[in-house]
Design a protein around this motif. Sequence first.
Motif, mmCIF file in Angstrom:
data_model
loop_
_atom_site.group_PDB
_atom_site.id
_atom_site.type_symbol
_atom_site.label_atom_id
_atom_site.label_comp_id
_atom_site.label_asym_id
_atom_site.label_seq_id
_atom_site.Cartn_x
_atom_site.Cartn_y
_atom_site.Cartn_z
ATOM 1 N N LYS A 87 5.122 13.963 13.490
ATOM 2 C CA LYS A 87 3.779 13.507 13.124
ATOM 3 C C LYS A 87 3.419 12.218 13.851
ATOM 4 N N GLY A 253 -5.307 16.614 12.914
ATOM 5 C CA GLY A 253 -4.801 15.514 12.096
ATOM 6 C C GLY A 253 -3.766 14.666 12.798
ATOM 7 N N GLN A 326 -0.160 19.293 13.711
ATOM 8 C CA GLN A 326 -1.516 18.837 14.015
ATOM 9 C C GLN A 326 -2.411 18.798 12.786
ATOM 10 N N GLY A 327 -1.868 19.147 11.633
ATOM 11 C CA GLY A 327 -2.667 19.149 10.409
ATOM 12 C C GLY A 327 -2.739 17.781 9.757
ATOM 13 N N ASP A 328 -3.306 17.744 8.584
ATOM 14 C CA ASP A 328 -3.469 16.477 7.858
ATOM 15 C C ASP A 328 -2.269 16.161 6.971
#
Length: 455
Positions: A87, A253, A326-328
């Motif tokens: 992340k 994200g 790539q998400g939140d």
Amino acid sequence: MSSIESVLSTLASWVWGPPLLVLLVGTGIYFTVQLGGMQLLKLPLAFKLLFRRDDSAGDVSRFSALCTALAATIGTGNIVGVATAVKLGGPGALFWMWMAGLFGMATKYAECMLAVKYRRTDSRGEQVGGPMYYIADGIGKMWLAKIFAVFTLLVAFFGIGTFPQVNAIVDGAEIALSVPRNITMVVLTLLVAAVVLGGIKRIAKVATALVPTMAIGYTVACVALLAANADAIPAAIKLVIDSAFNPVAAGGGFAGATVMMAIQFGIARGVFSNEAGLGSAPMAAAAAKTKSPVEQGLVSMTGPLLDTLIICTLTGLALVITGAWQGDAAGAAMTSQAMSDGLSKLVGSKIITIALLFFAFTTILGWCYYGERAVLFLAGEKGRLPYRIVFVGLVAVGGLLQLNMIWLLADVVNGLMAVPNLIALLLLRKEIIGDTRAYFAAKQQQVMTEPAQAS
């Protein structure tokens, strides 16, 4: 809280700056070269020794000693740590985790070999060892040994040992199983207290039962996810390698990452996961029933292979293939999202929750033992019970802290713990290399003389 996080972030960046990264990876590279790539060439022998019975002096079998060390290493680092690294550092962080694991195997061999060579028998008749002892007896620096013991205690209390694990368990149970945080914290505290009060033999017994089961179960789930998305694996591996040497732009994200961020978070989380160079695993290795320091070093070096090069890789590829990075979501929620997208929402979330419960629980047990070894070195037998009480108390409140603060604090104390140990390994490098070469020379001579004797 924001000001505390800012201070911890600054400290973490300083501690995990280029000097420590070079020292960590450089030590592993040095021993890899000097020992002839032993972590690869001698791996079959290491696994053979792992299951060989040895009735020499010691408290637990070689397998149990490794399981105790793996109990401390296979934890939230394999789920939350990998997610955090990817992340913040992008997919390239996984590549640098591989480097930390590969060269960490050589470092792990060196420190665990010394642990057995310099171990002692305490007042209870138990085998004790680790960096405190090979620093004190091997290089004659008692002050440095005490500094290492203090840092170990800090890691057990505020780093890997309590807060990250408890927080992961509490969050996972709340999100996936809808169990109130307070109930989870109470049950967890009681379970930890019941085990740790029994000392190394009870911890080893629980670890030997849980570690293989949990590792195999989580591995099967990840392999199923990868098998279901096999066509995406080559592209995912290419992205990991490309991102290790090139910046990754922001998207979705994901906030974007530089190469230095990939290196920093990849190595930091890799070390957090396999603990090579920290000096923790040697304390478990010293309790093994073995007469050969080299053989226990070989057994112990399989730890980073199992922990980082296999389990962390499976987690990382799942995150990349499913696009969860790539998400939140962040932390355990991010890995849970990957499992849900790759398998099914019902099965995926449950797998992560169950894995976290077992992984984090055994890590707490392993680090309780490490912290206790540090306390006994510093304060003697009188420090044993007070330490256990304080440790259980910290477990009881560990779910109250915020995730970002927990990981920053863990990074700081982990890095500080590694420095004295790595210095000792480099100062004792001639012993490590000399004893290792002598062992294999003797083995070779034995092989050559056996046919002559038979004839």
